[in-house]
Design an enzyme around this catalytic site. Structure first.
Site, PDB file in Angstrom:
ATOM      1  N   ASN A 119       0.883  -1.157   0.000  1.00 23.02           N
ATOM      2  CA  ASN A 119       0.000   0.000   0.000  1.00 23.02           C
ATOM      3  C   ASN A 119       0.928   1.216   0.000  1.00 23.02           C
ATOM      4  OD1 ASN A 119      -1.748   2.043   0.711  1.00 23.02           O
ATOM      5  ND2 ASN A 119      -2.678   0.928   2.424  1.00 23.02           N
ATOM      6  N   GLU A 135      -7.532  -3.341   5.735  1.00 17.92           N
ATOM      7  CA  GLU A 135      -7.456  -3.240   4.273  1.00 17.92           C
ATOM      8  C   GLU A 135      -6.492  -4.272   3.703  1.00 17.92           C
ATOM      9  OE1 GLU A 135      -6.503   0.831   4.888  1.00 17.92           O
ATOM     10  OE2 GLU A 135      -8.306   1.531   3.864  1.00 17.92           O
ATOM     11  N   HIS A 157     -11.819   4.736  -0.100  1.00 12.31           N
ATOM     12  CA  HIS A 157     -11.812   3.872   1.091  1.00 12.31           C
ATOM     13  C   HIS A 157     -12.551   2.562   0.852  1.00 12.31           C
ATOM     14  CE1 HIS A 157     -11.006   7.594   3.773  1.00 12.31           C
ATOM     15  NE2 HIS A 157      -9.906   6.877   3.675  1.00 12.31           N
ATOM     16  N   ARG A 198      -6.882  17.459   5.166  1.00  8.22           N
ATOM     17  CA  ARG A 198      -7.693  17.776   3.977  1.00  8.22           C
ATOM     18  C   ARG A 198      -8.975  18.477   4.383  1.00  8.22           C
ATOM     19  NH1 ARG A 198      -7.863  11.862   1.609  1.00  8.22           N
ATOM     20  NH2 ARG A 198      -6.123  11.253   2.916  1.00  8.22           N
ATOM     21  N   ARG A 202      -2.587  -1.865  -3.333  1.00  5.02           N
ATOM     22  CA  ARG A 202      -3.698  -0.927  -3.207  1.00  5.02           C
ATOM     23  C   ARG A 202      -3.483   0.153  -4.268  1.00  5.02           C
ATOM     24  NH1 ARG A 202      -5.209   2.629   2.105  1.00  5.02           N
ATOM     25  NH2 ARG A 202      -7.101   3.566   1.288  1.00  5.02           N
TER      26      ARG A 202
END
Ligand code: ADP
Length: 396
Positions: free
Chosen positions: A10, A376, A178, A238, A90
């Site tokens: 990832n 994940e 996500h 963000r 990913r």
């Protein structure tokens, strides 16, 4: 004897999370997980295998191939019997076409490179990680797992911006992100509480990046993130939802160009921008400045607002699930999100919430609230196992 393994990668802008999984059995079994962080600076590697935890400074990880080389040598040293049959990556953006993980071919790499303008801060690093892994493991199947894939069945109204049609056709759409996390959490919910999984669920993935997803029968029907990973909730650095008029103002009145605006919206806004202190929720909770408190207030406010909006999309709500670093650990934040939600049928159980229990709603609460730690990496490992087995069968 060699062991069939999958490596998961990832790759972010300055970090690579990795995992090593034994894929000889029916389901991938984790052997090691870890992280190389601060690539480009004084890189560090952390790894956990079995009972062992290791952290070390790295001298040779100035770039992504360097970091991957360090990961590879750790795998070789600690798991000499591992035969890497698949590398699962990913990849943040799969565009409108990909609703499933895919085997990375030269054609797919070219297609994904064309999506770089859609996710300029993530996609190039993801693809650099793929190229480095292809060079390091030329015989392994390379599998892409897209963050956007889980959302590809959104109804059109949840996929579109009210711009002239040509922009939709060019790919200016709400993709949602996500997806690997939502996929995992949805699967866990199906296992823990199938009756809830079959109904109307909102999952709040609250980490450094944060978004919420509305699920109907386990399928995503709406998300707070849209075209980019900027929209929706405020995040560590963000901005979250922003009136597009603000961008015009920044350009016309503040003389900011695209690079300056990107830096502002991705790296200097959110909890960090509002608090002037930190992007880290723990630091904000520990602070006594009014700005830190206001940053948390805004975070909670936006989550509650989006909860109402997504519940309206679903036509009601059966369960709210928290995950991500904040969702899994910040009990005061969860409490504040759930407080005063009796109108939607949600009552929190304060003791269960304080104990980080799996079910944190009160017994009489019509809407169930749960905490499901996300994973994940295992979603990537499962896809790597599945697709590499398919590739081998096709070759035989
Ligand atoms: P990423 O999106 O980088 O994977 P994580 O899911 O690890 O992020 O979440 C990181 C966030 O979780 C940080 O804001 C961190 O402060 C927060 N967090 C982790 N543990 C706690 C805790 N015990 N209490 C409050 N916040 C926490």
């Amino acid at each position: 004897m060699t062991e069939a393994c999958a490596l998961t990668l990832n790759a972010g802008s300055s970090s690579i999370k990795f995992g090593l999984f034994d894929i000889a059995g029916a389901a991938p079994a984790p052997l090691m997980t870890g992280l190389v962080e601060n690539i480009g600076g004084a890189a560090r590697m952390k790894a956990e295998f079995g009972a062992e935890k290791r952290a070390q400074e790295l001298s040779g990880a100035a770039d992504h191939p360097g970091a991957l080389g360090e990961i590879l040598s750790l795998v070789r040293t600690e798991f000499p019997q591992a035969r890497i049959e698949a590398v699962g990556h990913r990849v943040v953006h799969g565009g409108p076409a990909h609703g499933e993980p895919a085997l990375l071919t030269a054609t797919l790499m070219a297609e994904l490179a064309k999506l770089e303008p859609f996710a300029p801060l993530h996609q190039p690093h993801n693809l650099a990680g793929v190229r480095a892994a292809m060079a390091a493991f030329p015989d392994a199947a390379q599998i892409a797992c897209f963050d956007t894939a889980f959302h590809r069945n959104h109804p059109w109204v949840n996929d579109v911006f009210a711009l002239p049609r040509e922009f939709y056709d060019k790919g200016v759409r709400r993709y949602g992100f996500h997806g690997l996390s939502y996929d995992y959490v949805s699967g866990e919910l199906a296992r823990i509480a199938p009756h809830l999984h079959a109904g109307r669920v909102i999952v709040a993935h609250l980490g450094n990046g944060a978004s919420m997803c509305a699920l109907q029968g386990g399928r995503s029907v709406g998300s707070t993130m849209g075209f980019s990973a900027l929209d929706g909730l405020p995040m560590g650095t963000r901005c979250g939802q922003l009136d597009p008029g603000v961008l015009l103002y920044l350009m016309e009145q503040e003389g900011m160009d695209a690079r300056a605006i990107s830096d502002l919206l991705y790296k200097r806004s959110g909890l960090l921008g509002l608090s002037g202190l930190s992007n880290d929720m723990r630091a904000l909770e520990a602070s006594d400045t009014p700005e830190a408190a206001q940053a948390i207030d805004y975070f909670v406010f936006r989550i509650r607002r989006e909860l109402g909006a997504l519940a309206a999309v679903l036509g009601g709500l059966d369960a709210l699930v928290f995950c991500g670093g904040i969702g899994e650990n910040a009990r005061r934040i969860r409490e504040r999100i759930c407080e005063g939600m009796g109108w939607i049928g949600l009552e929190i159980d304060h003791a269960a919430n304080a104990a980080n229990a799996t079910v944190i709603s009160a017994e009489l609460s019509r809407v169930r609230a749960l905490v499901i730690p996300t994973d994940e990496e295992i979603v990537i490992a499962r896809a790597a196992q599945r697709l590499s087995a398919g590739t081998r069968q096709a070759a035989e």
